[in-house]
Design a protein around this motif. Structure first.
Motif, PDB file in Angstrom:
ATOM      1  N   SER A 190      -7.048  37.674  75.305  1.00  0.00           N
ATOM      2  CA  SER A 190      -7.008  37.648  73.689  1.00  0.00           C
ATOM      3  C   SER A 190      -6.999  39.041  73.477  1.00  0.00           C
ATOM      4  O   SER A 190      -7.399  39.703  73.907  1.00  0.00           O
ATOM      5  N   THR A 193      -9.613  40.102  68.664  1.00  0.00           N
ATOM      6  CA  THR A 193     -10.758  39.202  68.251  1.00  0.00           C
ATOM      7  C   THR A 193     -11.817  40.088  67.437  1.00  0.00           C
ATOM      8  O   THR A 193     -12.845  39.564  66.804  1.00  0.00           O
ATOM      9  N   ASN A 194     -11.930  41.530  67.609  1.00  0.00           N
ATOM     10  CA  ASN A 194     -12.942  42.333  66.777  1.00  0.00           C
ATOM     11  C   ASN A 194     -14.216  42.187  67.224  1.00  0.00           C
ATOM     12  O   ASN A 194     -15.133  42.647  66.571  1.00  0.00           O
ATOM     13  N   LEU A 195     -14.436  41.682  68.438  1.00  0.00           N
ATOM     14  CA  LEU A 195     -15.455  41.422  69.217  1.00  0.00           C
ATOM     15  C   LEU A 195     -16.041  42.912  69.826  1.00  0.00           C
ATOM     16  O   LEU A 195     -14.948  43.554  70.245  1.00  0.00           O
ATOM     17  N   PRO A 261     -19.061  33.034  70.211  1.00  0.00           N
ATOM     18  CA  PRO A 261     -17.545  33.288  69.785  1.00  0.00           C
ATOM     19  C   PRO A 261     -16.280  32.726  70.689  1.00  0.00           C
ATOM     20  O   PRO A 261     -15.360  33.465  70.622  1.00  0.00           O
ATOM     21  N   LEU A 263     -14.664  30.106  69.948  1.00  0.00           N
ATOM     22  CA  LEU A 263     -13.458  29.781  69.022  1.00  0.00           C
ATOM     23  C   LEU A 263     -12.496  31.001  68.593  1.00  0.00           C
ATOM     24  O   LEU A 263     -11.247  31.091  68.508  1.00  0.00           O
ATOM     25  N   ASP A 264     -13.215  32.029  68.250  1.00  0.00           N
ATOM     26  CA  ASP A 264     -12.492  33.479  67.951  1.00  0.00           C
ATOM     27  C   ASP A 264     -11.689  33.875  69.166  1.00  0.00           C
ATOM     28  O   ASP A 264     -10.586  34.423  68.753  1.00  0.00           O
ATOM     29  N   ILE A 265     -12.125  33.899  70.189  1.00  0.00           N
ATOM     30  CA  ILE A 265     -11.376  34.126  71.467  1.00  0.00           C
ATOM     31  C   ILE A 265     -10.144  33.369  71.802  1.00  0.00           C
ATOM     32  O   ILE A 265      -9.197  33.743  71.928  1.00  0.00           O
ATOM     33  N   ARG A 267      -8.856  31.381  69.447  1.00  0.00           N
ATOM     34  CA  ARG A 267      -7.588  31.451  68.318  1.00  0.00           C
ATOM     35  C   ARG A 267      -6.812  32.840  68.517  1.00  0.00           C
ATOM     36  O   ARG A 267      -5.877  32.837  68.027  1.00  0.00           O
ATOM     37  N   ALA A 268      -7.542  33.973  69.282  1.00  0.00           N
ATOM     38  CA  ALA A 268      -6.526  35.073  69.403  1.00  0.00           C
ATOM     39  C   ALA A 268      -6.033  35.185  70.701  1.00  0.00           C
ATOM     40  O   ALA A 268      -5.336  36.165  71.045  1.00  0.00           O
TER      41      ALA A 268
END
Length: 403
Positions: A190, A193-195, A261, A263-265, A267-268
């Motif tokens: 991914s 993600t901005n993580l 996180p 779902l963020d991962i 979806r990216a």
């Protein structure tokens, strides 16, 4: 004592090239026979190479090609689905970190290194049968027959043809088949993600419905994998008949309630980097690793599920140990010594991974019990010395093997 001079290595995945290079170092001419018509560069997801695997590769001077493609992974941080941090597993003191690699990259690196050393590889050679040459009680060699009608002969035949090994059934027609662990495997990369970077740590989570792991690197990329409980086994081909979009929908649904996180991962995740591996499998015990001048190595002999994090490393260890035994002993004595040196260790790791799989695939009732017991269990297990027996294993190439 009749020294082994030539070897047929069936299977060009991970164990095959390592075995061929180790045999070459032992003074044995090895030729690789690969079922694929071309290089299998796009098969498989992410995996780790443990310090013991790197040490085995170092014996044959192949460790640097893996370090060049692997990303450091010095610890594993375990969370519950609620986001609670349960434990952190670090490697034993003084050992280098594990390396996270994509299997296609590892395959290319080892294949390329074997080719650089002049090891011959023949593609499109799917083994169909093999027979001993000479006396039934004292065979002098092996002849292998391939689906294209060709044959090849050598002093020994080494089955490095994976969890569905043909060589294994030649050695023992009643050999066990792979056991489905109840989990499907997925992986991918991914971006965006901005993580924050997780540094050298891999984060893993026992979700309400599935298991997830990820590592965010300093450049913003995020490598991830997921283990999804599924009632029926599914081959790689079957899993890839379903579109990445549909699998992603199912994964998003499975992790919808988890407070990490994930779902963020997902979806990216880049569709081109998505991998559906299919059913995760193992074989608890292969009764017969050898017969006459035929022997098994890697997943053909000791297939552990990906949950062990040791599959590729054990394959490298066994390949190097087998070559060392063949360097010092006649074929059948060498095979017996090799099995004696390897069996207990690999079966212990297979059993440990099976216990992990049972936690990942826990049903609704078992999940409640698991979540209640995990914090205490993790406190007891999250000690480097508990894992040292896996990571500190070393092969003394210079030592002579005796019967």
């Amino acid at each position: 004592m009749t020294k082994v001079k030539t070897a047929l290595v069936v299977g060009g995945g991970i164990a095959g090239p390592v075995a061929a290079m180790a045999l070459q170092q032992a003074g044995i001419e090895a030729r690789l026979y690969e079922a694929y018509g071309s290089t299998a560069e796009n098969v498989g997801g992410g995996l780790s190479i443990a310090p013991n695997g790197l040490a085995a590769l170092q014996v044959i001077g192949a460790d640097e090609v893996v370090r060049a493609i692997g990303l450091p992974m010095s610890s594993i941080v375990i969370h519950s689905w609620t986001g609670k941090r349960l434990a952190e597993f670090g490697g034993p003191s003084g050992m280098e970190p594990q390396r996270f690699v994509m299997r296609p990259d590892l395959y290319r690196a080892l294949y390329g290194e074997a080719a650089r050393r002049g090891i011959a590889v023949e593609h499109g050679k799917r083994l169909v049968s093999a027979e001993h040459l000479g006396s039934p009680t004292a065979p002098s060699g092996v002849r292998a027959h391939f689906a294209d009608g060709t044959a090849a002969e050598a002093d020994v035949l080494i089955g490095a043809d994976g969890i569905r090994s043909t060589v294994r059934t030649v050695i023992d027609p009643s050999a066990p088949q792979p056991r489905y662990t109840g989990l499907l495997g997925f992986g991918g990369w991914s971006t965006g993600t901005n993580l924050p970077s997780t540094g050298d740590a891999m984060y893993m989570m026992f979700g309400k419905r599935a298991f997830f792991g990820y590592q965010v690197f300093d450049d913003g990329r995020c490598g991830w994998f997921a283990n999804l409980p599924h009632p029926q086994p599914m081959s790689w081909a079957q899993a890839n008949r379903t579109s990445p979009q549909e699998w992603m929908r199912q994964l998003v649904e499975a992790f919808a309630d988890d407070r990490m996180p994930v779902l963020d991962i997902l979806r990216a995740s880049e569709e081109s980097e998505f991998v559906a591996i299919g059913g995760m499998e193992d074989i608890p015990r292969v009764p017969h690793w050898r017969r006459g001048r035929m022997v098994l190595v890697g997943d053909a002999a000791h297939a552990t599920s990906p949950s062990s994090g040791q599959g590729a490393s054990l394959a490298a260890e066994s390949a190097v140990q087998l070559a060392r035994c063949l360097r010092d002993l006649p074929a059948e004595q060498a095979f017996a010594a090799y099995e004696r040196l390897r069996r207990e260790r690999v079966e212990r790791i297979i059993a440990a991974a099976a216990r992990t799989n049972s936690d990942k695939a826990a049903g609704p009732v078992a999940r409640v019990l698991r979540d209640a017991l995990l914090p205490t269990a993790m406190k007891l297990l999250a000690k480097p010395e508990k894992m040292a027996w896996q990571f500190d294993h070393r092969i003394d190439w210079a030592a002579r093997v005796t019967a």
